[in-house]
Design an enzyme around this catalytic site. Structure first.
Site, PDB file in Angstrom:
ATOM      1  N   ASP A 142       0.874  -1.211   0.052  1.00  0.00           N
ATOM      2  CA  ASP A 142      -0.048  -0.096   0.033  1.00  0.00           C
ATOM      3  C   ASP A 142       0.885   1.371   0.050  1.00  0.00           C
ATOM      4  OD1 ASP A 142      -2.429   1.712   0.614  1.00  0.00           O
ATOM      5  OD2 ASP A 142      -3.288  -0.045   0.994  1.00  0.00           O
ATOM      6  N   HIS A 166      -4.129   5.946   3.463  1.00  0.00           N
ATOM      7  CA  HIS A 166      -4.518   4.672   2.753  1.00  0.00           C
ATOM      8  C   HIS A 166      -4.042   3.544   3.520  1.00  0.00           C
ATOM      9  CE1 HIS A 166      -5.641   1.897  -0.514  1.00  0.00           C
ATOM     10  NE2 HIS A 166      -6.765   2.874  -0.653  1.00  0.00           N
ATOM     11  N   SER A 185     -11.304  -0.903  -1.191  1.00  0.00           N
ATOM     12  CA  SER A 185      -9.960  -0.627  -0.414  1.00  0.00           C
ATOM     13  C   SER A 185     -10.000  -1.083   1.026  1.00  0.00           C
ATOM     14  CB  SER A 185      -9.180   0.390  -0.737  1.00  0.00           C
ATOM     15  OG  SER A 185      -8.695   0.843  -1.676  1.00  0.00           O
TER      16      SER A 185
END
Ligand code: NAG
Ligand code: NAG
Ligand code: NAG
Ligand code: NAG
Ligand code: NAG
Ligand code: NAG
Length: 755
Positions: free
Chosen positions: A144, A209, A537
């Site tokens: 990520d 994220h 996600s």
């Protein structure tokens, strides 16, 4: 992939600005234009050659300064920068298979564990958290945007050291940033840098994220977590005792294919058990997709891979990450809302969402305007400088969409002096709304309510409204059902092979609270350690963490066995006993929900599993009529399909069925199943046939004597002669244990051909 405001922002940047960046870079490089390629080659011809020595032998000169990565596991090949002339030399060398230009792949809680039945306090003795010791000893690798070390979700108190097999590295530039929780952190960003996109080489997360996804998969219990005061409670990931390794291969601009392969390569080499990948691009043949190539290698080494389905729903055929060796994860809602409501001058009240809650309007009715009423197609989205009405001191209704970031829409109306914003879901989003960190009092209402609010505006000469904060509500008594499939969750059918039903599963992906790397939430100034965002996600790491729990509780299960257990025990009804709905509150079809909504505790007791040996995926790719080069490239060995097995998708030993049937035709396939339950057990089949299709299963009962025993059965799908106008029809078959405690359910999708 997250459609939430901050990540939608990522998505926009990636889709629109990146190609521009690339173009400008190429335009300025006039002297020796080089490009990054992923070069796939045959395996080394001799065991005496290391893969790196073999890869270097392809270089046109003896100083391979342009080598970015030499892959050991994730691919048979390397990534390097070459001019056209150099590439021609590489291509002429024996063993060369193919050169693929590197490209960018876009990115695609306090409450979710309880919603999934994993509560520390409420779970029955012997539940999955208990059986797996919360995932102890399992290593989850998240690929990520990096991670914030020393975040409370990655506290290592009481955690044992990683297993002896672990060979990872910790590449933060300060010592002691890793611990027994966060056991590795590396960055692989040479590919994206080679495209001229600046990227820091520290694995620290500057986007958010990666900290969010990794704490969702494996964050520890943190009391007093909340975001802007909402969703308050104890935050915890799915596998709180599992070890976490971060491979930073993405920036806010997306992820380069060569970096993705490098991250997967390192995760395999270093000893990961589960890979979690929350990004994906458009559908590509598996051999052209670095994610499919790298994860195939991981699965052949017994590593479980879970990947995001994508945020391009609700249109059909919008999936990413469709290979049968992946768990493809769609997103659904949970029974928690950060609620605000709109009260109109006529007394009607409509409920919606906002993470930012304030009573600054203090229930005063203010004038209400819809800039789109004039028919101005930019104004209705509240585009910058497009508001063609006076909004000062008013509540403004803006349509969601038009490529506008949702929080930015609030910023535009605030900049024009508005007092608040109603965000109106467009028709395709139906009842899917999202809680964002808005900058004005705001309420994201569903399409039906938005239409009523607009008719009210039409009905009176002086419409008024106010926005009221309602806080975080759990349980939603009398309101929307949960789970429902989120509008943005990408839908099947699979573009690469109709013979495999995708997505595989759905899990929580709307308004998920998880860790945040001490960055401001949206436009707010103060740094936050938690944030609420939405996307496939966010659903993906829930499934990665659950896979880690299953691996911990059942160390001998293969990746395919874990996937089978998750799929065959999934729920197809919500807790109220109604079919799981989609964003329109209609029954979600198989292209939206796959095998259904994950139920972790049931997945730990699946009865039997559909196992797949990785060599069967090779036969499946031959059956797709891939060329020998295509199959060899994914398999990382030379495959000759004319002399190898070939199977079609529906023949793969998958836990679901997807078949094409011409009128008056039939299709018979077999499945082999492996008992992972009690030694002696018996199952009887129950069939819900798709409309227009007769389903015959033989034998109709399966009786196991021993644990580990394998049995097989056949299933025949027959068009029943009735006239059908639909193109797809769906049903399922379930094997019910004699005590009815276990149901091993497989969805059936039939594509009805009309000629
Ligand atoms: C699992 O449950 C048993 C019985 O309820 C209990 O004795 C044991 O301590 C639990 N183990 C964990 C890791 O919570
Ligand atoms: C460590 O990394 C941070 C963030 O990537 C950077 O700002 C800092 O300058 C680095 N420190 C050293 C000593 O390299
Ligand atoms: C409101 O009025 C406008 C202009 O007459 C019309 O186009 C629109 O459809 C109306 N909206 C609703 C929700 O009734
Ligand atoms: C592969 O080719 C065979 C022979 O031409 C054909 O029957 C089959 O339908 C093809 N399979 C796919 C998946 O296209
Ligand atoms: C592939 O196998 C077929 C059938 O055994 C054989 O005729 C053919 O020569 C093989 N092709 C290669 C490239 O080895
Ligand atoms: C079935 O597919 C055909 C061709 O793709 C399309 O024209 C038709 O509208 C579809 N029918 C239904 C009921 O969706």
């Amino acid at each position: 992939m997250a459609p939430s405001s901050s990540n939608y922002f990522l998505f926009i940047i990636i889709s629109f600005i990146c190609p521009l960046l690339l173009l400008t870079t190429a335009g300025t490089l006039t002297l020796t234009p080089t490009k990054t390629y992923i070069i796939h080659v045959a395996p080394p011809p001799s065991l005496l050659l290391t893969s790196e020595t073999w890869h270097l032998s392809f270089f046109p000169n003896s100083y391979p300064t342009s080598l970015l990565y030499s892959y050991k596991h994730a691919a048979s090949g390397f990534a390097a920068r070459f001019t056209d002339d150099e590439l021609a030399v590489v291509k002429a060398k024996p063993g060369f298979l193919r050169a693929d230009a590197d490209f960018i792949v876009p990115h695609a809680t306090t409450h979710t564990p309880e919603f999934l039945g994993l509560s520390r306090w409420h779970q029955p003795a012997g539940g999955l958290w208990n059986d797996s010791y919360f995932g102890r000893g399992v290593i989850v690798a998240v690929l990520d945007t990096g991670v914030l070390p020393n975040h409370p979700s990655f506290d290592a108190s009481g955690m044992p050291p990683p297993p002896a097999k672990w060979k990872g590295k910790c590449e933060f530039n300060v010592s002691d940033a890793c611990n027994n929780k966060l056991i590795g952190a590396r960055a692989f960003l040479q590919g994206i840098q080679a495209m001229g996109i600046p990227a820091a080489t520290s694995p620290v997360d500057t986007a958010g994220h990666g900290t969010h996804t990794s704490s969702t998969a494996a964050g520890r219990f943190v009391d007093g977590a909340s975001a802007l005061g909402q969703a308050a409670g104890t935050a915890v990931g799915m596998a709180p005792e599992a070890h976490l390794a971060m491979y930073k291969i993405c920036t806010e601009f997306g992820c380069a294919g060569s970096d993705i392969l490098a991250g997967i390569d390192a995760a395999i080499e270093e000893g990961a058990d589960v890979l979690s990948l929350s990004f994906g691009g458009s559908s590509l043949p598996f051999d052209e997709d670095p994610i499919a190539v790298g994860t195939f290698s991981a699965v052949t080494k017994g590593i479980f891979v879970s990947l995001a389905a994508g945020n391009s729903g609700p249109e059909l055929g919008t999936l990413s990450n469709e290979a049968p060796w992946m768990l493809t994860v769609g997103a659904s809602t949970v029974d928690r809302v950060m609620e605000t409501s709109v009260k109109l001058g006529n007394g009607e009240e409509y409920k919606g969402k906002s993470l930012y809650q304030t009573d600054s309007i203090s229930a005063k009715l203010l004038p209400l305007v819809y800039p789109g009423a004039s028919g101005n197609s930019l104004a209705k989205f509240c585009f910058n400088n497009s508001l063609d009405v006076d909004v000062k001191g008013k509540i403004v209704i803006c349509d969601r969409g038009g490529g506008m970031d949702r929080i930015q829409q609030g910023a535009v109306v605030k900049g024009a002096g508005a007092a608040g914003m109603i965000l109106a879901a467009p028709k395709p989003d139906g009842y899917t709304t999202l809680a964002d960190a808005h900058v004005v009092p705001a309420c994201h209402v569903n399409f039906v309510d938005a239409t009523k609010i607009k008719s009210y505006i039409n009905s009176t000469s002086s419409p008024t409204a106010t926005i009221l904060p309602c806080g975080t509500l759990i349980g939603l008594a009398g309101e929307l059902p949960a789970p429902t499939v989120a509008s943005f969750s990408s839908r099947g059918m699979s573009q690469q092979s109709m013979g495999i039903l995708k997505p595989d599963i759905i899990g929580p992906g709307v308004d998920v609270l998880a860790g945040w790397p001490a960055l401001p939430i949206g436009p707010f100034d103060s740094p936050s350690l938690f944030n609420v965002i939405s996307g496939t996600s966010m659903a993906t790491p829930h499934l990665s963490g659950i896979a880690a729990l299953l691996k911990g509780a059942n160390p001998s299960w293969s990746a395919a066995a874990i996937k089978s257990a998750i799929m065959t025990t999934a729920e197809n009804e919500n807790p109220a006993g109604k079919p799981i709905a989609n964003e329109q509150l209609e029954s979600a079809n198989l292209f939206a929900r796959g095998a259904g909504h994950v139920n972790p505790s049931k997945a730990n007791n699946p009865g039997f599993v559909y196992d797949i040996d990785p060599s069967e995926y090779v036969a499946y790719m031959c059956g797709l009529n891939y060329s020998d080069t295509q199959v060899s490239l994914v398999a990382r060995r030379i495959v000759n399909c004319s002399s190898a097995d070939r199977t079609s998708g529906v023949e793969l030993n998958y836990p679901s069925f997807s078949a094409e049937l011409k009128p008056a035709s039939s299709r018979k396939v077999s499945r082999k199943v492996k008992n992972v339950g009690d030694g002696s057990s018996s199952y009887a089949v129950e069939i819900a046939p798709p409309t227009g299709v007769a389903v015959v299963v033989s034998p109709p009962t399966l009786t196991f004597k021993d644990r580990g025993e394998e049995l097989s059965y056949t299933v025949e799908f027959n068009r029943d002669g009735s006239e059908q106008t639909a193109n797809y029809t769906e049903g399922h078959l379930s094997w019910i244990s004699s005590d009815r405690a276990i149901s091993v359910r497989s969805p059936i999708l039939i594509h009805l051909l009309h000629v």
